[in-house]
Design an enzyme around this catalytic site. Structure first.
Site, PDB file in Angstrom:
ATOM      1  N   GLY A   1       8.099   8.833 -12.011  1.00 15.21           N
ATOM      2  CA  GLY A   1       7.819   7.485 -12.463  1.00 15.21           C
ATOM      3  C   GLY A   1       7.140   7.482 -13.813  1.00 15.21           C
ATOM      4  O   GLY A   1       7.775   7.409 -14.857  1.00 15.21           O
ATOM      5  N   ARG A   2       5.817   7.590 -13.795  1.00 13.84           N
ATOM      6  CA  ARG A   2       5.046   7.473 -15.033  1.00 13.84           C
ATOM      7  C   ARG A   2       5.479   8.431 -16.145  1.00 13.84           C
ATOM      8  O   ARG A   2       5.472   8.029 -17.313  1.00 13.84           O
ATOM      9  CB  ARG A   2       3.557   7.630 -14.716  1.00 13.84           C
ATOM     10  CG  ARG A   2       3.032   6.486 -13.864  1.00 13.84           C
ATOM     11  CD  ARG A   2       1.555   6.600 -13.566  1.00 13.84           C
ATOM     12  NE  ARG A   2       1.095   5.465 -12.757  1.00 13.84           N
ATOM     13  CZ  ARG A   2      -0.173   5.246 -12.436  1.00 13.84           C
ATOM     14  NH1 ARG A   2      -1.116   6.085 -12.855  1.00 13.84           N
ATOM     15  NH2 ARG A   2      -0.501   4.203 -11.704  1.00 13.84           N
TER      16      ARG A   2
ATOM     17  N   TYR B   1       5.240  -4.069   1.009  1.00 14.40           N
ATOM     18  CA  TYR B   1       6.077  -5.243   0.844  1.00 14.40           C
ATOM     19  C   TYR B   1       6.716  -5.592   2.192  1.00 14.40           C
ATOM     20  O   TYR B   1       6.407  -4.986   3.211  1.00 14.40           O
ATOM     21  CB  TYR B   1       7.081  -5.016  -0.287  1.00 14.40           C
ATOM     22  CG  TYR B   1       6.384  -4.804  -1.619  1.00 14.40           C
ATOM     23  CD1 TYR B   1       5.585  -5.806  -2.160  1.00 14.40           C
ATOM     24  CD2 TYR B   1       6.495  -3.599  -2.313  1.00 14.40           C
ATOM     25  CE1 TYR B   1       4.902  -5.613  -3.371  1.00 14.40           C
ATOM     26  CE2 TYR B   1       5.815  -3.400  -3.513  1.00 14.40           C
ATOM     27  CZ  TYR B   1       5.021  -4.413  -4.036  1.00 14.40           C
ATOM     28  OH  TYR B   1       4.346  -4.224  -5.214  1.00 14.40           O
TER      29      TYR B   1
ATOM     30  N   ARG C   1      13.576   3.668   0.847  1.00 13.10           N
ATOM     31  CA  ARG C   1      12.294   4.195   0.362  1.00 13.10           C
ATOM     32  C   ARG C   1      11.171   3.837   1.327  1.00 13.10           C
ATOM     33  O   ARG C   1      11.031   2.669   1.721  1.00 13.10           O
ATOM     34  CB  ARG C   1      11.978   3.628  -1.020  1.00 13.10           C
ATOM     35  CG  ARG C   1      10.832   4.363  -1.720  1.00 13.10           C
ATOM     36  CD  ARG C   1      10.525   3.761  -3.063  1.00 13.10           C
ATOM     37  NE  ARG C   1       9.945   4.747  -3.975  1.00 13.10           N
ATOM     38  CZ  ARG C   1       9.144   4.460  -4.989  1.00 13.10           C
ATOM     39  NH1 ARG C   1       8.801   3.204  -5.227  1.00 13.10           N
ATOM     40  NH2 ARG C   1       8.677   5.396  -5.777  1.00 13.10           N
TER      41      ARG C   1
ATOM     42  N   GLN D   1      17.151  -1.251  -6.700  1.00 14.59           N
ATOM     43  CA  GLN D   1      16.203  -1.349  -5.596  1.00 14.59           C
ATOM     44  C   GLN D   1      16.026  -2.812  -5.190  1.00 14.59           C
ATOM     45  O   GLN D   1      15.646  -3.653  -6.003  1.00 14.59           O
ATOM     46  CB  GLN D   1      14.854  -0.742  -5.972  1.00 14.59           C
ATOM     47  CG  GLN D   1      13.941  -0.603  -4.757  1.00 14.59           C
ATOM     48  CD  GLN D   1      12.549  -0.150  -5.120  1.00 14.59           C
ATOM     49  OE1 GLN D   1      11.850  -0.838  -5.869  1.00 14.59           O
ATOM     50  NE2 GLN D   1      12.126   0.986  -4.592  1.00 14.59           N
TER      51      GLN D   1
END
Length: 365
Positions: free
Chosen positions: A320-321, A183, A230, A101
Site C-alpha cells: 500500500g503505502r 466496514y 479481503r 474493490q
C-alpha cells in the site's frame, strides 16, 4: 540475479498471467470529486503504478447508502461507470489487470452522506467507539447506526451484484469484495458488532450468511477465478476485534475455499492496528483451510514479501503505502534502488494532484 526472484516471478492467477507477484493494494485516495466520478487524474495515478502484477483499485461505493468518505469513487451510476472505463482502458494498455474493490461503509458513515439525512446502516445499532468521522460538514462524532431490517438485506446484496455488473461493463478483469476494516461485511462477520437474532446473526454460520449471499450474487456476474475477498482478522480499525476472532475467520476462510476464488487477501500484518485479543492470525493458519492463492498485506518490506512467498506462506503480497510515494515500486525492487522517503500524510487526501501523481520515478542523477 534479481534480489527477489520469487516476488518478481510471474504468477498464474486463474486464467490471468501476472508479470510479477507484487500487487498494488487498494487505498482510498479521495480524488473522485464530489460527484464521485473517476477521472483522468486517477487514470494517470494508476498508470504510473502499472509495473505491479495486479492493481486492486481503491474501495468504491456500491450505492449512496454505502458512502462514508469524502470524494471517493462510486460504481452505482452510468457516469461513474463511464469514468471507470477511461481508467481501465488507460491502465490496461500497460498490460496490468485491474480488480475493483467493492465497498459499503456500513456504520462507518454518517447521516450527512445519506439520502434524506438518514442514519447509516449496520447489522446492529452499535456505534463506532472513539474518533470522529470526516463528513461534508466537517468532523463529527460517530452516530449510532440503524440496524438493517431482515427484509432489507437482500437489497444490499443486490447492490453488490449490480456494482459487479457495472464493473464488468467498465472492463475490470475482476472484483474484490471488501470484507475487512470494520466496514459493513466485516460488521456482519464479527460478534462485537453483530448482535442480531435473525438468520444473519448469532452463530458464526449466521454471521457469515451475508458475505455468502454477496459472493454467490457476484458469481452470477464474474467467474470465481475473477473474484477475491479481503479480510482483516487482526484488525482494530473502526473499533473492531471480537473475542472469537480466530474461530470466526478460520470458519469464513474454510467456507470461501469451496468457491475456488481468485484469492483470499488478508491483512495479516499489524501496522494498521491490532485488537490484542490473543495471538495474531498468520498466513500459515489460513493455508490449512484455504487452498487457493493467498495474498498477504500490511507492513511488508521487499525482504518480508520474498520470504513469505519463498516459504509458501503467500502466493502474492500487496503493498500500500510504498506505492504512494514510489510509482515505479517494482522497478526499484528489481534493481535494488532506494525507495523515496515516505510521503507526508497530510497530502494523501489533498483532493488534487499534490501528494498523488507528483512523486518522482527513480533517477541516478
Amino acid at each position: 540475479m534479481t534480489p527477489s526472484p520469487m516476488l518478481l516471478s510471474p504468477f498464474q492467477l486463474g486464467d490471468l498471467t501476472l508479470k510479477n507477484r507484487v500487487v498494488m493494494a487498494p487505498m482510498t485516495r479521495a480524488r473522485a470529486g464530489t460527484d464521485r466520478i473517476p477521472n483522468a487524474l486517477m487514470a494517470e495515478y494508476y498508470t504510473q503504478r502499472s509495473t505491479a502484477g495486479l492493481i486492486l483499485i481503491e474501495a468504491t461505493s456500491i450505492s449512496q447508502q454505502g458512502l462514508g468518505w469524502l470524494n471517493t469513487p462510486g460504481i452505482y451510476t452510468d457516469a461513474q461507470t463511464d469514468g471507470w472505463k477511461l481508467v481501465v482502458e488507460t491502465v490496461q494498455n500497460q498490460g496490468t489487470p485491474l480488480f475493483l474493490q467493492l465497498w459499503h461503509c456500513g456504520r462507518s458513515s454518517h447521516s450527512s452522506f445519506q439520502e434524506g439525512g438518514q442514519l447509516p446502516v449496520a447489522p446492529s445499532a452499535i456505534a463506532i467507539e472513539g474518533e470522529e468521522i470526516h463528513t461534508p460538514n466537517g468532523k463529527q462524532p460517530h452516530e449510532v447506526p440503524r440496524a438493517l431490517e431482515t427484509d432489507e438485506v437482500p437489497q444490499v446484496v443486490e447492490d453488490y451484484r449490480k456494482a459487479a455488473e457495472r464493473a464488468k461493463q467498465a472492463g475490470f478483469a475482476g472484483v474484490e469484495i471488501h470484507a475487512a476494516n470494520g466496514y459493513l461485511i466485516d460488521e456482519f462477520l464479527q460478534s462485537k458488532s453483530n448482535h442480531r437474532s435473525d438468520r444473519y446473526g448469532g452463530s458464526i454460520e449466521n454471521r457469515y450468511q451475508f458475505l455468502k449471499e454477496i459472493v454467490e450474487a457476484i458469481l452470477t456476474v464474474y467467474p470465481s477465478e475473477r473474484v477475491g475477498v479481503r479480510l482483516s482478522p487482526n484488525g482494530a480499525y473502526n473499533s473492531m476485534g471480537s473475542p472469537d476472532y480466530r474461530e470466526t475467520f478460520l470458519y469464513v476462510a474454510s467456507q470461501l475455499n469451496a468457491y475456488k476464488l481468485a484469492y483470499l487477501h488478508l491483512l495479516d500484518g499489524l501496522a494498521f492496528g491490532f485488537h490484542e485479543l490473543g495471538s495474531p492470525m498468520t498466513l500459515p493458519e489460513f493455508r490449512q483451510v484455504f487452498d487457493q492463492p493467498l495474498m498477504g498485506n500490511c507492513g511488508y518490506t521487499q525482504a518480508d514479501a520474498e520470504t513469505a512467498i519463498a516459504n509458501g506462506s503467500a502466493d502474492l503480497i500487496s503493498f500500500g503505502r510504498p506505492f504512494i510515494s514510489n510509482p515505479d515500486l517494482v522497478d526499484r525492487f528489481k534493481n535494488g534502488w532506494e525507495l523515496n522517503p515516505s510521503s507526508d500524510m497530510s497530502q494523501w487526501y489533498s483532493f488534487g494532484a499534490e501528494g498523488y501523481i507528483d512523486f518522482p520515478a527513480y533517477s541516478a542523477a
